[in-house]
Scaffold this motif. Structure first.
Motif, PDB file in Angstrom:
ATOM      1  N   ASP A 135       6.621 -30.850  10.600  1.00 41.35           N
ATOM      2  CA  ASP A 135       6.141 -30.270   9.459  1.00 41.35           C
ATOM      3  C   ASP A 135       6.095 -28.716   9.907  1.00 41.35           C
ATOM      4  O   ASP A 135       5.368 -28.437  10.649  1.00 41.35           O
ATOM      5  CB  ASP A 135       4.712 -30.999   8.923  1.00 41.35           C
ATOM      6  N   VAL A 136       6.587 -27.669   8.957  1.00 38.11           N
ATOM      7  CA  VAL A 136       6.584 -26.303   9.601  1.00 38.11           C
ATOM      8  C   VAL A 136       5.338 -25.968   9.428  1.00 38.11           C
ATOM      9  O   VAL A 136       4.964 -24.961  10.452  1.00 38.11           O
ATOM     10  CB  VAL A 136       7.566 -25.425   8.528  1.00 38.11           C
ATOM     11  N   LYS A 137       4.419 -26.123   8.765  1.00 38.35           N
ATOM     12  CA  LYS A 137       2.878 -25.902   8.589  1.00 38.35           C
ATOM     13  C   LYS A 137       2.282 -26.210  10.006  1.00 38.35           C
ATOM     14  O   LYS A 137       1.657 -25.243  10.686  1.00 38.35           O
ATOM     15  CB  LYS A 137       2.046 -26.384   7.572  1.00 38.35           C
ATOM     16  N   MET A 138       2.551 -27.344  10.500  1.00 37.15           N
ATOM     17  CA  MET A 138       1.881 -27.697  11.864  1.00 37.15           C
ATOM     18  C   MET A 138       2.515 -27.176  12.930  1.00 37.15           C
ATOM     19  O   MET A 138       1.754 -26.637  13.945  1.00 37.15           O
ATOM     20  CB  MET A 138       2.112 -29.343  11.928  1.00 37.15           C
ATOM     21  N   GLY A 141       0.804 -23.843  13.035  1.00 35.45           N
ATOM     22  CA  GLY A 141      -0.424 -23.949  13.680  1.00 35.45           C
ATOM     23  C   GLY A 141      -0.259 -23.864  15.196  1.00 35.45           C
ATOM     24  O   GLY A 141      -1.327 -23.546  15.686  1.00 35.45           O
ATOM     25  N   ALA A 142       0.826 -24.802  15.621  1.00 32.96           N
ATOM     26  CA  ALA A 142       0.951 -25.135  17.096  1.00 32.96           C
ATOM     27  C   ALA A 142       1.113 -23.594  17.669  1.00 32.96           C
ATOM     28  O   ALA A 142       0.467 -23.576  18.776  1.00 32.96           O
ATOM     29  CB  ALA A 142       1.838 -25.823  17.234  1.00 32.96           C
ATOM     30  N   ALA A 143       1.651 -22.892  17.138  1.00 34.97           N
ATOM     31  CA  ALA A 143       2.145 -21.479  17.656  1.00 34.97           C
ATOM     32  C   ALA A 143       0.568 -20.694  17.840  1.00 34.97           C
ATOM     33  O   ALA A 143       0.379 -19.891  18.947  1.00 34.97           O
ATOM     34  CB  ALA A 143       3.131 -20.676  17.061  1.00 34.97           C
ATOM     35  N   GLU A 144      -0.018 -20.871  16.695  1.00 36.52           N
ATOM     36  CA  GLU A 144      -1.439 -20.095  16.915  1.00 36.52           C
ATOM     37  C   GLU A 144      -2.644 -20.629  17.763  1.00 36.52           C
ATOM     38  O   GLU A 144      -3.381 -19.615  18.205  1.00 36.52           O
ATOM     39  CB  GLU A 144      -1.899 -20.048  15.405  1.00 36.52           C
ATOM     40  N   VAL A 177      13.839 -25.254  14.498  1.00 36.36           N
ATOM     41  CA  VAL A 177      14.318 -23.855  14.390  1.00 36.36           C
ATOM     42  C   VAL A 177      13.147 -22.986  14.271  1.00 36.36           C
ATOM     43  O   VAL A 177      13.044 -21.960  14.962  1.00 36.36           O
ATOM     44  CB  VAL A 177      15.415 -23.663  13.056  1.00 36.36           C
ATOM     45  N   LEU A 178      12.169 -23.232  13.499  1.00 30.77           N
ATOM     46  CA  LEU A 178      10.906 -22.618  13.675  1.00 30.77           C
ATOM     47  C   LEU A 178      10.236 -22.410  14.935  1.00 30.77           C
ATOM     48  O   LEU A 178       9.751 -21.182  15.232  1.00 30.77           O
ATOM     49  CB  LEU A 178      10.074 -23.241  12.620  1.00 30.77           C
ATOM     50  N   ALA A 179      10.139 -23.475  15.741  1.00 34.32           N
ATOM     51  CA  ALA A 179       9.495 -23.546  17.001  1.00 34.32           C
ATOM     52  C   ALA A 179      10.066 -22.460  17.840  1.00 34.32           C
ATOM     53  O   ALA A 179       9.388 -21.798  18.646  1.00 34.32           O
ATOM     54  CB  ALA A 179       9.439 -24.841  17.448  1.00 34.32           C
ATOM     55  N   LYS A 181      11.771 -19.852  17.030  1.00 35.32           N
ATOM     56  CA  LYS A 181      11.659 -18.522  16.392  1.00 35.32           C
ATOM     57  C   LYS A 181      10.231 -18.090  16.999  1.00 35.32           C
ATOM     58  O   LYS A 181      10.040 -16.906  17.194  1.00 35.32           O
ATOM     59  CB  LYS A 181      11.881 -18.751  15.068  1.00 35.32           C
ATOM     60  N   LEU A 182       9.237 -19.021  16.823  1.00 32.03           N
ATOM     61  CA  LEU A 182       7.877 -18.788  17.298  1.00 32.03           C
ATOM     62  C   LEU A 182       7.536 -18.582  18.660  1.00 32.03           C
ATOM     63  O   LEU A 182       6.406 -18.362  19.154  1.00 32.03           O
ATOM     64  CB  LEU A 182       7.021 -19.698  16.419  1.00 32.03           C
ATOM     65  N   GLY A 183       8.601 -19.095  19.487  1.00 31.99           N
ATOM     66  CA  GLY A 183       8.550 -18.969  21.118  1.00 31.99           C
ATOM     67  C   GLY A 183       8.101 -20.200  21.630  1.00 31.99           C
ATOM     68  O   GLY A 183       7.688 -20.131  22.776  1.00 31.99           O
ATOM     69  N   LEU A 184       7.901 -21.252  20.965  1.00 36.81           N
ATOM     70  CA  LEU A 184       7.731 -22.553  21.557  1.00 36.81           C
ATOM     71  C   LEU A 184       8.798 -23.365  21.995  1.00 36.81           C
ATOM     72  O   LEU A 184      10.014 -23.471  21.371  1.00 36.81           O
ATOM     73  CB  LEU A 184       7.042 -23.286  20.424  1.00 36.81           C
ATOM     74  N   GLU A 185       8.491 -24.055  23.181  1.00 33.93           N
ATOM     75  CA  GLU A 185       9.452 -25.094  23.760  1.00 33.93           C
ATOM     76  C   GLU A 185       9.194 -26.232  22.926  1.00 33.93           C
ATOM     77  O   GLU A 185       8.252 -26.386  22.388  1.00 33.93           O
ATOM     78  CB  GLU A 185       9.621 -25.293  25.287  1.00 33.93           C
ATOM     79  N   ILE A 186      10.136 -27.366  23.177  1.00 27.52           N
ATOM     80  CA  ILE A 186      10.327 -28.323  22.226  1.00 27.52           C
ATOM     81  C   ILE A 186      10.374 -29.707  23.202  1.00 27.52           C
ATOM     82  O   ILE A 186      11.572 -29.729  23.872  1.00 27.52           O
ATOM     83  CB  ILE A 186      11.470 -28.540  21.046  1.00 27.52           C
ATOM     84  N   ASN A 187       9.608 -30.550  23.076  1.00 24.79           N
ATOM     85  CA  ASN A 187       9.576 -32.008  23.590  1.00 24.79           C
ATOM     86  C   ASN A 187       9.930 -32.972  22.361  1.00 24.79           C
ATOM     87  O   ASN A 187       9.849 -32.403  21.240  1.00 24.79           O
ATOM     88  CB  ASN A 187       8.681 -32.322  24.389  1.00 24.79           C
ATOM     89  N   ALA A 188      10.259 -34.163  22.517  1.00 29.58           N
ATOM     90  CA  ALA A 188      10.283 -35.122  21.473  1.00 29.58           C
ATOM     91  C   ALA A 188       9.726 -36.519  22.239  1.00 29.58           C
ATOM     92  O   ALA A 188       9.977 -36.664  23.206  1.00 29.58           O
ATOM     93  CB  ALA A 188      11.615 -35.359  20.857  1.00 29.58           C
ATOM     94  N   GLY A 189       9.352 -37.225  21.341  1.00 28.13           N
ATOM     95  CA  GLY A 189       9.184 -38.688  21.950  1.00 28.13           C
ATOM     96  C   GLY A 189       8.383 -39.615  20.884  1.00 28.13           C
ATOM     97  O   GLY A 189       8.029 -39.265  19.644  1.00 28.13           O
ATOM     98  N   HIS A 190       8.710 -40.743  20.899  1.00 26.38           N
ATOM     99  CA  HIS A 190       8.070 -41.968  20.292  1.00 26.38           C
ATOM    100  C   HIS A 190       9.445 -42.713  19.434  1.00 26.38           C
ATOM    101  O   HIS A 190       9.981 -42.263  18.633  1.00 26.38           O
ATOM    102  CB  HIS A 190       7.141 -41.663  19.226  1.00 26.38           C
TER     103      HIS A 190
END
Length: 237
Positions: A135-138, A141-144, A177-179, A181-190
């Motif tokens: 969710d792009v809003k979440m 929020g994570a970046a913040e 894509v947004l993550a 752009k905001l400078g966040l690295e990305i993991n995934a799981g489940h």
């Protein structure tokens, strides 16, 4: 190449079913590394129904790849992580009675709490990742809150992949894509598996790490642990 962190919770579940130390959790973790895993993940829960808090302490000095400790950042979890100083702490908002993780953080509602916890962990040199829905809003929020990474909760993707994989991946691509752009690295799981992992990895640009446990251990019953880890690594090439 996206890194593979093997979640060994299910190995602990098997051990706990009979007591004793068979299978030997530390040996399995070291074997996973020897077979090619680039990280080991554990998710101790308050009832210690699989990984025990003492397991984490025993693994602390044995793991030579990245050690990732997941959990709800309550006092006991934080005490354990600050004692262990793993490479990564993944914060998950799971309830005590949850069978498994089933949702990401509301990073807006819990902004102040997450900021405080993440600041403390990062002050000790621990990389932080927080579990979020696509969710792009979440993600915003994570970046913040100052986290280093997000871990995309992929159960909805796995559930919808057999029906329409392009639709299943769409919100994850937007979130990724947004993550970035905001400078966040990305993991995934489940619920990532041999069936759906390759497509997810191909479609998510800049995916840093996947954490896989249940499906991988189930596959290992048929293919053997070493071969299974190699099969998963091939999906990530």
């Amino acid at each position: 190449m996206t890194r593979l962190s093997v979640n060994i919770n299910k190995i602990a579940t098997i051990r706990n079913a009979r007591g004793g130390n068979n299978p030997d959790l530390v040996k399995v973790a070291l074997d996973c590394e020897r077979f090619g895993a680039q990280g080991i993940t554990v998710h101790p829960r308050p009832d210690e129904r699989h990984i025990r808090y003492n397991d984490v302490l025993q693994l602390k000095d044995k793991i030579s790849t990245e050690f990732n400790i997941e959990g709800n950042p309550q006092d006991r979890y934080l005490e354990l992580v600050l004692k262990t100083i793993p490479a990564q702490a993944t914060l998950v908002p799971d309830a005590e009675d949850a069978i498994t993780s089933n949702a990401g953080w509301d990073t807006i509602k819990h902004k102040d709490f997450l900021k405080e916890v993440i600041s403390e962990l990062k002050s000790k040199g621990i990389r932080t990742s927080i579990f979020v829905d696509p969710d792009v809003k979440m993600v915003e929020g994570a970046a913040e809150v100052g986290t280093d990474r997000i871990e995309l909760y992929t159960e909805p993707y796995a559930a919808n992949y057999p029906k329409e994989k392009a639709a299943a991946i769409k919100p994850y691509k937007e979130a990724a894509v947004l993550a970035k752009k905001l400078g966040l690295e990305i993991n995934a799981g489940h619920d990532l598996s041999l069936e759906n992992l390759k497509y997810f990895n191909q479609e998510i640009d800049g995916l840093d790490e996947v954490s896989i446990g249940h499906a991988l251990i189930c596959d290992a019953l048929y293919f053997g642990l070493e071969n299974t880890i190699q099969l998963y690594l091939r999906q990530l090439q």
